[in-house]
Structures are given as C-alpha cells and as structure tokens.
Design a protein around this motif. Structure first.
Motif, short mmCIF file in Angstrom:
data_model
loop_
_atom_site.label_atom_id
_atom_site.label_comp_id
_atom_site.label_asym_id
_atom_site.label_seq_id
_atom_site.Cartn_x
_atom_site.Cartn_y
_atom_site.Cartn_z
N ILE A 42 0.86 -1.18 0.00
CA ILE A 42 0.00 0.00 0.00
C ILE A 42 0.90 1.23 0.00
CG2 ILE A 42 -1.79 1.27 1.24
CD1 ILE A 42 -2.57 -1.50 2.48
N PHE A 43 0.74 2.05 -1.04
CA PHE A 43 1.59 3.23 -1.22
C PHE A 43 0.82 4.50 -0.87
CE2 PHE A 43 3.32 0.04 -3.97
CZ PHE A 43 4.68 0.26 -4.03
N GLU A 44 1.48 5.38 -0.16
CA GLU A 44 0.95 6.72 0.12
C GLU A 44 2.05 7.70 -0.26
OE1 GLU A 44 -1.94 9.30 0.79
OE2 GLU A 44 -2.24 7.14 0.93
N ILE A 45 1.70 8.70 -1.04
CA ILE A 45 2.66 9.69 -1.53
C ILE A 45 2.36 11.03 -0.88
CG2 ILE A 45 3.56 10.82 -3.60
CD1 ILE A 45 2.34 8.32 -5.13
N LYS A 46 3.38 11.64 -0.29
CA LYS A 46 3.21 12.91 0.41
C LYS A 46 4.34 13.88 0.07
CE LYS A 46 -0.10 12.02 3.48
NZ LYS A 46 -1.37 12.67 3.28
N MET A 47 3.98 15.15 0.00
CA MET A 47 5.01 16.19 -0.01
C MET A 47 5.66 16.16 1.36
SD MET A 47 4.96 17.58 -2.97
CE MET A 47 5.52 19.25 -3.07
N GLU A 48 6.92 16.53 1.45
CA GLU A 48 7.65 16.41 2.72
C GLU A 48 7.00 17.18 3.87
OE1 GLU A 48 11.63 18.07 2.51
OE2 GLU A 48 10.97 19.33 0.88
N SER A 49 6.23 18.20 3.59
CA SER A 49 5.61 19.00 4.66
C SER A 49 4.22 18.48 5.06
CB SER A 49 5.50 20.45 4.19
OG SER A 49 4.68 20.53 3.03
N GLU A 50 3.74 17.44 4.41
CA GLU A 50 2.36 16.97 4.65
C GLU A 50 2.23 15.89 5.71
OE1 GLU A 50 1.03 15.84 0.74
OE2 GLU A 50 0.33 17.87 0.32
N GLY A 51 3.30 15.50 6.33
CA GLY A 51 3.20 14.50 7.38
C GLY A 51 3.69 13.12 6.97
N ASP A 52 3.54 12.18 7.88
CA ASP A 52 4.06 10.83 7.74
C ASP A 52 3.09 9.95 6.94
OD1 ASP A 52 4.95 8.22 8.08
OD2 ASP A 52 5.23 8.41 10.24
N ILE A 77 6.11 7.33 0.12
CA ILE A 77 7.01 8.03 -0.79
C ILE A 77 6.92 9.51 -0.47
CG2 ILE A 77 7.53 8.57 -3.20
CD1 ILE A 77 6.29 5.82 -3.90
N ILE A 78 8.04 10.10 -0.11
CA ILE A 78 8.07 11.50 0.30
C ILE A 78 8.71 12.31 -0.83
CG2 ILE A 78 8.92 13.13 2.01
CD1 ILE A 78 8.89 10.67 3.98
N ILE A 79 7.98 13.33 -1.27
CA ILE A 79 8.41 14.15 -2.39
C ILE A 79 9.01 15.46 -1.88
CG2 ILE A 79 7.63 15.34 -4.49
CD1 ILE A 79 7.34 12.28 -4.64
N GLU A 82 10.51 21.43 -3.11
CA GLU A 82 11.08 22.40 -4.04
C GLU A 82 11.32 21.85 -5.44
OE1 GLU A 82 14.17 24.95 -2.73
OE2 GLU A 82 13.37 25.04 -0.70
N ASN A 83 11.98 20.68 -5.52
CA ASN A 83 12.33 20.20 -6.85
C ASN A 83 11.44 19.05 -7.35
OD1 ASN A 83 13.36 17.95 -5.55
ND2 ASN A 83 15.46 18.67 -5.63
N LYS A 84 10.44 18.68 -6.57
CA LYS A 84 9.43 17.69 -6.98
C LYS A 84 10.03 16.33 -7.35
CE LYS A 84 6.12 20.89 -6.96
NZ LYS A 84 6.58 21.89 -6.06
N THR A 85 11.06 15.92 -6.63
CA THR A 85 11.65 14.60 -6.83
C THR A 85 11.43 13.76 -5.57
OG1 THR A 85 13.79 15.38 -6.00
CG2 THR A 85 13.44 15.46 -8.39
N VAL A 86 11.65 12.47 -5.69
CA VAL A 86 11.51 11.59 -4.53
C VAL A 86 12.64 11.89 -3.55
CG1 VAL A 86 11.51 9.21 -3.73
CG2 VAL A 86 10.34 9.80 -5.86
N LYS A 87 12.26 12.28 -2.36
CA LYS A 87 13.25 12.60 -1.33
C LYS A 87 13.56 11.38 -0.47
CE LYS A 87 14.26 15.77 2.40
NZ LYS A 87 13.92 17.00 3.06
N ASP A 88 12.54 10.57 -0.20
CA ASP A 88 12.74 9.42 0.67
C ASP A 88 11.64 8.40 0.41
OD1 ASP A 88 13.95 7.87 2.61
OD2 ASP A 88 13.23 9.05 4.31
N ILE A 89 11.97 7.15 0.66
CA ILE A 89 10.98 6.07 0.62
C ILE A 89 11.12 5.33 1.95
CG2 ILE A 89 10.26 3.93 -0.49
CD1 ILE A 89 11.49 5.06 -3.08
N ILE A 90 10.00 5.22 2.65
CA ILE A 90 9.99 4.52 3.94
C ILE A 90 8.99 3.39 3.84
CG2 ILE A 90 10.78 6.47 5.31
CD1 ILE A 90 7.88 7.08 6.01
N TRP A 91 9.18 2.35 4.62
CA TRP A 91 8.24 1.24 4.60
C TRP A 91 8.14 0.60 5.97
CZ3 TRP A 91 9.63 -3.85 5.57
CH2 TRP A 91 11.00 -4.10 5.62
N GLU A 92 7.04 -0.11 6.13
CA GLU A 92 6.81 -0.83 7.39
C GLU A 92 5.94 -2.04 7.09
OE1 GLU A 92 4.33 -0.01 11.46
OE2 GLU A 92 5.59 1.62 10.72
#
Length: 95
Positions: A42-52, A77-79, A82-92
């Motif tokens: 299950i994937f959830e995509i967020k801008m870095e300022s939008e939370g976990d 997936i955290i975007i 500023e540059n609209k790229t993938v900043k981090d991918i976390i999983w659990e």
C-alpha cells in the motif's frame, strides 16, 4: 497531484501484478495498492511538509481490507517540495 501512481500502473500490464490507483476504503483512499501473488503493498505519496505517509496508512486503516493476505506492507514516498523529486521512501510491515 503527482503522476507517480499512473506511471506505475502503465508499467504493470501483463506482469501478474494487480494495481489499484486511488484504492477506496471506508476511511479514505490509498494512493496506490499493488498485490503481488500473496503480498500487498500500500503506497501513500506525500510532499515532505504533509506528514508521515505510513502514519496515514495505519490511522485510516487502508490495510484492513487486505487482512486475508499473509503479508502487507505500507510504503511511503516523500516528495521534495522544491524540486518535486523523490526525497525518501519509507516502509513498514503491517502484517
């Protein structure tokens, strides 16, 4: 939003992966769900300022409708804002 779910979907025909974009539950919608044999992602995509994104998957219980599968993973997936790229991918592992 982003075109990441649609881009993923376009790469999966004939692959044996079932993909659901905007996967609806009674508490909201996961951005994307992929089922590979007996595993659910299950994937959830967020801008870095939008939370976990993993916290959202768990709080909204997106995984509950897939409890009949032996393994379920939440992937965030955290975007970069500023540059609209993938900043981090976390999983659990959720199950």
């Amino acid at each position: 939003m982003f075109y990441l779910p649609e881009a993923f979907l376009s790469k999966t025909p004939g692959s044996g992966v079932d993909v659901y974009v905007e996967d609806t539950t009674d508490r909201g919608r996961a951005d994307l769900t992929a089922i590979v044999i007996d595993k659910v992602y299950i994937f959830e995509i967020k801008m870095e300022s939008e939370g976990d994104p993993i916290k959202q998957i768990k709080e909204k219980k997106y995984h509950e409708k897939y409890m009949n599968y032996p393994e379920i993973y939440g992937i965030g997936i955290i975007i970069d804002k500023e540059n609209k790229t993938v900043k981090d991918i976390i999983w659990e592992k959720l199950k």
